[in-house]
Design an enzyme around this catalytic site. Sequence first.
Site, PDB file in Angstrom:
ATOM      1  CG  HIS A 197      -1.945  -1.033   1.288  1.00  0.00           C
ATOM      2  ND1 HIS A 197      -2.830  -1.286   0.274  1.00  0.00           N
ATOM      3  CD2 HIS A 197      -2.216  -1.953   2.260  1.00  0.00           C
ATOM      4  CE1 HIS A 197      -3.611  -2.304   0.617  1.00  0.00           C
ATOM      5  NE2 HIS A 197      -3.253  -2.740   1.819  1.00  0.00           N
TER       6      HIS A 197
HETATM    7  C1  TV7 Z   1      -0.708  -5.350   3.700  1.00  0.00           C
HETATM    8  N1  TV7 Z   1      -8.220  -2.630   8.743  1.00  0.00           N
HETATM    9  C2  TV7 Z   1      -2.504  -4.116   4.973  1.00  0.00           C
HETATM   10  C3  TV7 Z   1      -3.964  -3.946   5.325  1.00  0.00           C
HETATM   11  C4  TV7 Z   1      -4.248  -2.593   5.925  1.00  0.00           C
HETATM   12  C5  TV7 Z   1      -5.667  -2.417   6.387  1.00  0.00           C
HETATM   13  C6  TV7 Z   1      -7.564  -1.496   8.613  1.00  0.00           C
HETATM   14  C7  TV7 Z   1      -7.477  -2.005  10.730  1.00  0.00           C
HETATM   15  C8  TV7 Z   1      -7.148  -1.938  12.146  1.00  0.00           C
HETATM   16  C9  TV7 Z   1      -6.147  -1.072  12.561  1.00  0.00           C
HETATM   17  C10 TV7 Z   1      -5.806  -1.026  13.922  1.00  0.00           C
HETATM   18  C11 TV7 Z   1      -6.494  -1.850  14.842  1.00  0.00           C
HETATM   19  C12 TV7 Z   1      -7.795  -2.729  13.107  1.00  0.00           C
HETATM   20  C13 TV7 Z   1      -9.302  -4.467  13.647  1.00  0.00           C
HETATM   21  C14 TV7 Z   1      -8.184  -2.970  10.036  1.00  0.00           C
HETATM   22  C15 TV7 Z   1     -10.221   3.296   7.552  1.00  0.00           C
HETATM   23  C16 TV7 Z   1      -9.711   3.018   8.886  1.00  0.00           C
HETATM   24  C17 TV7 Z   1     -10.448   2.024   9.761  1.00  0.00           C
HETATM   25  C18 TV7 Z   1      -8.108   2.133  12.702  1.00  0.00           C
HETATM   26  C19 TV7 Z   1      -8.761   1.399  13.838  1.00  0.00           C
HETATM   27  N2  TV7 Z   1      -7.473  -2.681  14.398  1.00  0.00           N
HETATM   28  C20 TV7 Z   1      -2.200  -5.289   4.050  1.00  0.00           C
HETATM   29  C21 TV7 Z   1      -5.932  -1.020   6.815  1.00  0.00           C
HETATM   30  C22 TV7 Z   1      -7.354  -0.803   7.312  1.00  0.00           C
HETATM   31  C23 TV7 Z   1      -4.792  -0.183  14.380  1.00  0.00           C
HETATM   32  N3  TV7 Z   1      -7.600   0.592   7.496  1.00  0.00           N
HETATM   33  O1  TV7 Z   1      -2.877  -5.182   2.817  1.00  0.00           O
HETATM   34  C24 TV7 Z   1      -4.467  -0.141  15.729  1.00  0.00           C
HETATM   35  O2  TV7 Z   1      -8.768  -3.577  12.701  1.00  0.00           O
HETATM   36  O3  TV7 Z   1      -9.808   0.412   7.202  1.00  0.00           O
HETATM   37  C25 TV7 Z   1      -8.839   1.101   7.467  1.00  0.00           C
HETATM   38  C26 TV7 Z   1      -8.949   2.595   7.760  1.00  0.00           C
HETATM   39  C27 TV7 Z   1      -9.216   4.152   9.737  1.00  0.00           C
HETATM   40  C28 TV7 Z   1      -8.325   3.623  10.845  1.00  0.00           C
HETATM   41  N4  TV7 Z   1      -9.031   2.635  11.683  1.00  0.00           N
HETATM   42  C29 TV7 Z   1      -9.549   1.502  10.875  1.00  0.00           C
HETATM   43  O4  TV7 Z   1      -2.602  -6.495   4.618  1.00  0.00           O
HETATM   44  C30 TV7 Z   1       0.221  -5.464   4.823  1.00  0.00           C
HETATM   45  N5  TV7 Z   1      -7.094  -1.083   9.810  1.00  0.00           N
HETATM   46  C31 TV7 Z   1      -6.149  -1.802  16.189  1.00  0.00           C
HETATM   47  C32 TV7 Z   1      -5.123  -0.962  16.639  1.00  0.00           C
HETATM   48 ZN    ZN Z   2      -3.923  -7.334   3.416  1.00  0.00          ZN
END
Ligand code: TV7
Ligand code: ZN
Length: 392
Positions: free
Chosen positions: A145
């Site tokens: 990403h």
């Molecule tokens: C390659 N999903 C990376 C995949 C990246 C996914 C996201 C989380 C997450 C982050 C945490 C956390 C989480 C249970 C899950 C819009 C948001 C929603 C943060 C809570 N628990 C790969 C990225 C994805 C961080 N991000 O492809 C700290 O899930 O959906 C989102 C963005 C904003 C931020 N919030 C989630 O696999 C390596 N994040 C717990 C603690």
């Molecule tokens: Zn992934």
Amino acid sequence: TYNITRPKGYNVSFHTNPEMEKHHFGQTHPMKPWRLTLTKSLVTSYGMSFAMDNYVARAATYEELNMFHSNDYLDYLGTAPAEDTPRDVDTDKEVKYNLGGSDCPLFYGLYDYCSMSAGGSLDAARKICAKQSDIAVSWGGGLHHAKRSEASGFCYINDIVLAILQLLRCFPRVLYIDIDVHHGDGVEEAFFSTDRVMTVSFHKYQPEVFFPGTGGLEDNGPKSEHNPGAHHAINVPLNDGITDEQYEWLFQSIIGQVNERFRPSAIALQCGADSLAGDRLGRFNLQVQGHAACVNFCKKLGIPMIIFGGGGYTPRNVARAWAFETAIAIDCQDKIDPVIPMHTPWRDHFHHETLFPTLEQILGEPRANKNTQKRLQDMVQHVTEQLRFVNF
Ligand code: TV7
Ligand code: ZN
Ligand code: CA
């Protein structure tokens, strides 16, 4: 005991760095670099290390990272102090570079972690270029990403883009394949305007709900008039619950066709293990066998290949898949016992004590499969039509 010998007629190199595994994104963060330790423990206890060339991944240099990433971004990444230490915050820059949020925290040793991940993938690419490896494995890489000047989705440095840039020095065409449950947006975007790289990502697609929200079937690269990269991005958007059988059929139909039309001279395969059943973030019903069948299919094409890690948030499942895929790389998959060796460090983490637990063992109840056969056939049809534009 196992008698794993070197594969006949080709070489596999394995690039890891135990220092990388010691970094922590934070208590509750899903990304656990420690899964690499668990993977290595399985690989070693099965005796696979004797069949490969093993390298400690060095840290990539600033100049190397700068082949894709901007100076201003790298400078901030290199100097931003960890969030849990007293520090001066440059809020503007942290917003601009997407650093310090919950997805991409500024943790202690971040720059070292990133440069080791990239170093392993760059070493892998160089071994392939030098024809010293036919398959090079970088489980610490696969961070698809990251953008030129922006961290995204747990990724800060795009080691895949850096490795492909390296491959392009010695190979005319590189095929990028991404079986992580998320869309490989950073790699796709980096090569949007070239016909020397074709990108293919399989992923869960549900914009607004599932990250990163891009990668629809019709998104095949900017179709501006003079863009040679048009039609060179393939996206396979999937719904929850896809099974091994469907995924293997889809993968083989699509990658088989892509191989015939595009004729890649090297392959970069991102093996994100969050597409497995029971993943903390994933939504599919894939088992180790189905995930690994993709690696086996690519290997059988007989084209030089880098294998990267990527996502994967249930460490025992990640380790099982990546260890078995390492076995496929060295062609010993039929020799290893599915029962995990007694002397494996952290053996207790692998519930059920086998490399291939059943779906019921992993999940209890499998996830409802929302992928119809009709939809999958339509997607293969769409890819066939896109590939008519691809002619090297
Ligand atoms: C390659 N999903 C990376 C995949 C990246 C996914 C996201 C989380 C997450 C982050 C945490 C956390 C989480 C249970 C899950 C819009 C948001 C929603 C943060 C809570 N628990 C790969 C990225 C994805 C961080 N991000 O492809 C700290 O899930 O959906 C989102 C963005 C904003 C931020 N919030 C989630 O696999 C390596 N994040 C717990 C603690
Ligand atoms: Zn992934
Ligand atoms: Ca993907």
